[in-house]
Motif scaffolding. Structure first.
Motif, short mmCIF file in Angstrom:
data_model
loop_
_atom_site.label_atom_id
_atom_site.label_comp_id
_atom_site.label_asym_id
_atom_site.label_seq_id
_atom_site.Cartn_x
_atom_site.Cartn_y
_atom_site.Cartn_z
N UNK A 196 0.64 -1.18 0.07
CA UNK A 196 0.26 -0.04 0.07
C UNK A 196 0.86 1.25 0.05
N UNK A 197 1.86 1.51 0.85
CA UNK A 197 2.83 2.64 0.70
C UNK A 197 3.33 2.91 -0.60
N UNK A 198 3.60 1.99 -1.49
CA UNK A 198 4.01 2.19 -2.77
C UNK A 198 2.94 2.89 -3.64
N UNK A 199 1.85 2.78 -3.46
CA UNK A 199 0.86 3.50 -4.30
C UNK A 199 0.19 4.64 -3.40
N UNK A 200 0.60 5.07 -2.21
CA UNK A 200 0.06 5.93 -1.18
C UNK A 200 1.43 6.48 -0.41
N UNK A 201 2.29 7.16 -1.04
CA UNK A 201 3.44 7.58 -0.57
C UNK A 201 3.41 8.78 0.43
N UNK A 202 4.39 8.92 1.35
CA UNK A 202 4.17 9.95 2.40
C UNK A 202 4.27 11.34 1.82
N UNK A 203 4.87 11.51 0.78
CA UNK A 203 5.24 12.86 -0.14
C UNK A 203 3.93 13.20 -0.61
N UNK A 204 3.13 12.29 -1.02
CA UNK A 204 1.82 12.76 -2.04
C UNK A 204 2.09 12.52 -3.21
N UNK A 205 3.01 12.07 -3.85
CA UNK A 205 3.53 12.04 -5.12
C UNK A 205 2.28 11.36 -5.94
N UNK A 206 2.08 10.12 -5.48
CA UNK A 206 1.15 9.41 -6.29
C UNK A 206 -0.08 9.96 -6.29
#
Length: 317
Positions: A196-206
């Motif tokens: 899930x973090x690969x599709x919802x990164x902390x920086x909000x790029x995705x």
């Protein structure tokens, strides 16, 4: 105006369960955002497959059954910038393998950049870029007598629903000769806390990458999407093994698309499905290969067992 874009957006937003095709993520802004995604710490896929190409290139060469004295064409579908592939090209070049690299991509810009970088970094490697449809190019190559090795990396097949992935494999199979081989990169099924973090990164790029699709519709089709009224939401369960990305309406609202002369109503919480990313294991891939003549003959994984490159060979049925 891109008439296919207009038609596909109309079809997707008119459907009972709204969708937007993921192929339209990639305008100039989307391309740049995806480069950022590939470099973010949560997006393990690129690094994991690069690990295989960098640290196991001899194992790759052996698994693909390549012989230095036998000329072959190394054909890459959707080559992009070729970062991973260059690791393999260098190993082949250093050991004097007799081959030609044939990258295929729909983007002429990407191919020109790739040709330039290969010429600069690996001047001895013969490269013959081909712009266009994968299968049209492969159909021409099939007529030759020498072996063809096809690279389809990055788990790009995972962006297709299983039914369309089967169609892709059958078309690929039809455009290869007996004995030709395929290196198929796939993301492996793993726990939610990694995926899930690969599709919802902390920086909000995705999130920006997904919302940029609405910006593109606003710009090119005269729509009035309010980006602040949609949230990016990915979903994944290990049991199913499919990650899905959605844009979710945060309120009841109506969006007008002027070039379509239509309005689309959204209820609060209604989803637009933007992307699918299938994860694999041996059983799922065997099902995708189905009744094709492509058979698994080897499998390499990265050091963390996150990603796999499968070697397939077209055999007599």
């Amino acid at each position: 105006m891109n008439t296919n874009f207009k038609k596909d957006i109309d079809l997707g937003l008119s459907a009972p369960h709204k969708t937007l095709p993921s192929k339209y993520f990639y305008d100039k802004i989307g391309d740049a955002l995806f480069v950022e995604i590939m470099n973010m710490p949560e997006y393990y896929l690129t690094e994991a497959e690069f690990d295989i190409f960098k640290n196991q290139n001899q194992e790759l060469i052996k698994a693909l059954q390549l012989e230095p004295s036998t000329f072959f064409e190394l054909v890459e579908l959707g080559a992009g910038d070729g970062t991973k592939t260059k690791q393999l090209l260098k190993a082949l070049d250093d050991q004097n393998y007799n081959f030609e690299y044939v990258p295929i991509d729909i983007s002429e810009h990407a191919l020109l950049n790739l040709k330039s970088s290969v010429a600069s970094e690996l001047p001895n490697v013969k490269i013959r870029p081909k712009q266009g449809d994968y299968f049209n190019v492969l159909a021409d190559l099939k007529k030759t007598e020498h072996p063809i090795i096809v690279l389809f990396l990055g788990s790009n097949i995972g962006n297709l629903p299983d039914s369309r992935a089967k169609e892709f494999i059958h078309k690929l199979n039809d455009n290869l000769k007996i004995g030709d081989r395929v290196l198929l990169g796939v993301d492996l099924i793993k726990s939610k806390d990694i995926v899930l973090p690969a599709y919802n990164d902390a920086q909000g790029i995705t999130k920006r990458f997904n919302l940029n699709l609405l910006t593109r519709i606003n710009t090119e089709l005269g729509a009035d999407f309010d980006l602040n009224s949609f949230e990016h939401k990915p979903e994944y369960t290990e049991e199913e093994g499919i990650a899905r990305s959605f844009l979710v309406s945060t309120k009841n609202q109506t969006v007008t698309v002027r070039s379509l002369n239509k309005s689309f109503h959204f209820t609060e919480g209604e989803k637009i499905h933007t992307e699918t990313s299938r994860k694999y294991n041996d059983r799922i891939l065997e099902d995708i290969l189905g009744q094709s003549s492509l058979k698994i003959c080897d499998r390499l994984t990265d050091s963390k067992q996150l990603f796999a490159d499968y070697v397939l060979e077209k055999k007599n049925r």
